[in-house]
Scaffold this motif. Structure first.
Motif, PDB file in Angstrom:
ATOM      1  N   GLU A 193       0.822  -1.211   0.000  1.00 24.01           N
ATOM      2  CA  GLU A 193       0.000   0.000   0.000  1.00 24.01           C
ATOM      3  C   GLU A 193       0.855   1.259   0.000  1.00 24.01           C
ATOM      4  OE1 GLU A 193      -3.665   1.943   2.650  1.00 24.01           O
ATOM      5  OE2 GLU A 193      -2.841  -0.049   3.114  1.00 24.01           O
ATOM      6  N   LEU A 194       1.919   1.281   0.804  1.00 25.02           N
ATOM      7  CA  LEU A 194       2.816   2.427   0.827  1.00 25.02           C
ATOM      8  C   LEU A 194       3.531   2.607  -0.499  1.00 25.02           C
ATOM      9  CD1 LEU A 194       4.455   2.283   4.377  1.00 25.02           C
ATOM     10  CD2 LEU A 194       2.985   4.066   3.470  1.00 25.02           C
ATOM     11  N   ALA A 195       3.939   1.500  -1.097  1.00 22.22           N
ATOM     12  CA  ALA A 195       4.612   1.578  -2.395  1.00 22.22           C
ATOM     13  C   ALA A 195       3.671   2.129  -3.458  1.00 22.22           C
ATOM     14  CB  ALA A 195       5.124   0.196  -2.799  1.00 22.22           C
ATOM     15  N   ALA A 196       2.392   1.753  -3.397  1.00 22.15           N
ATOM     16  CA  ALA A 196       1.430   2.262  -4.374  1.00 22.15           C
ATOM     17  C   ALA A 196       1.207   3.760  -4.193  1.00 22.15           C
ATOM     18  CB  ALA A 196       0.109   1.511  -4.233  1.00 22.15           C
ATOM     19  N   PHE A 197       1.120   4.224  -2.929  1.00 17.87           N
ATOM     20  CA  PHE A 197       0.961   5.657  -2.679  1.00 17.87           C
ATOM     21  C   PHE A 197       2.182   6.439  -3.150  1.00 17.87           C
ATOM     22  CE2 PHE A 197      -2.375   4.656   0.605  1.00 17.87           C
ATOM     23  CZ  PHE A 197      -3.376   5.407   0.002  1.00 17.87           C
ATOM     24  N   THR A 198       3.369   5.887  -2.884  1.00 23.65           N
ATOM     25  CA  THR A 198       4.594   6.574  -3.304  1.00 23.65           C
ATOM     26  C   THR A 198       4.676   6.665  -4.822  1.00 23.65           C
ATOM     27  OG1 THR A 198       5.717   5.726  -1.326  1.00 23.65           O
ATOM     28  CG2 THR A 198       7.098   6.552  -3.094  1.00 23.65           C
TER      29      THR A 198
ATOM     30  N   ALA B  67      -0.033  12.220  -9.282  1.00 22.65           N
ATOM     31  CA  ALA B  67      -1.411  12.030  -8.842  1.00 22.65           C
ATOM     32  C   ALA B  67      -1.637  12.801  -7.548  1.00 22.65           C
ATOM     33  CB  ALA B  67      -1.710  10.549  -8.656  1.00 22.65           C
ATOM     34  N   THR B  68      -2.832  12.658  -6.988  1.00 16.08           N
ATOM     35  CA  THR B  68      -3.179  13.381  -5.764  1.00 16.08           C
ATOM     36  C   THR B  68      -2.280  12.916  -4.622  1.00 16.08           C
ATOM     37  OG1 THR B  68      -5.463  13.506  -6.513  1.00 16.08           O
ATOM     38  CG2 THR B  68      -5.036  13.928  -4.170  1.00 16.08           C
TER      39      THR B  68
END
Length: 208
Positions: free
Chosen positions: A75-80, A87-88
């Motif tokens: 999840e953190l990798a996807a946000f980064t 992106a936002t």
């Protein structure tokens, strides 16, 4: 910390105390009596059986915590990746929430992992101490030391192994006694029926 992880932490502290108690230098006679009690006590044998079941549940918790750590990392990798792509940007509260979940999942993973690892160390330490005591007994007996008279420590085994073997032997003795009683009762019934049959044959029939 949830209740089951609090219990895991309590078990970890207990294992640390037991490990310190095992490695504390004691006189040979004291250590010999202590390990005789541990290896022959039926209470310790029952505790060992219960701990085996407990460690199975801890292993399940460890696998679950590893899975949670992996999911948070993904999840953190996807946000980064989304932030780098323009992106936002993830808000501060959302980032803190994810970081908190990462911290708790890693804490649970380390807690369960160290508990399982220390249990293996305890078992191995116990076996090694039994081996050392057995060798010390052999050396002292060869030197003619009277302090080693009486029971001697045999080959190293699991905690409470001697007690569990004694319980199995006692159960087999009880089964043997019950079997003997059944055979005796069957023998008595057979003799009674034999006496009745022989008595009926010996009785003369009417009209003869």
């Amino acid at each position: 910390m949830t209740l089951y992880y609090s219990l895991v932490f309590l078990l970890l502290v207990t294992e640390m105390v037991i490990f310190l108690a095992l490695i504390i230098p004691l006189p040979f006679t004291w250590r010999r009596k202590l390990f005789h009690f541990i290896s022959e006590s039926p209470i310790i044998a029952k505790l060992q059986y219960g701990m085996k079941i407990t460690f199975i549940f801890i292993l399940i918790l460890f696998i679950d915590s590893v899975n949670r750590v992996y999911r948070v990392q993904v999840e953190l990798a996807a946000f980064t990746k989304s932030e780098r792509g323009g992106a936002t940007v993830m808000g501060g509260s959302e980032r803190m929430e994810v970081q908190a979940r990462k911290f708790y999942s890693q804490r649970n993973m380390y807690l369960c992992g160290f508990t399982l690892f220390l249990s293996l160390i305890l078992n191995r330490t116990y076996v090694m101490i039994l081996d050392v005591l057995r060798l010390e007994e052999e050396v002292k007996s060869l030197k003619g030391d009277p302090a080693v008279k009486g029971k001697s420590i045999k080959n190293a085994g699991g905690i409470g192994e001697v007690a569990s073997l004694k319980e199995e032997l006692a159960a087999k003795d009880r089964d043997m006694e019950n079997l003997k009683k059944q055979v005796e009762s069957m023998q008595k019934e057979y003799n009674r029926m034999g006496d009745e049959v022989s008595g009926s044959k010996s009785t003369p029939r009417k009209g003869q």
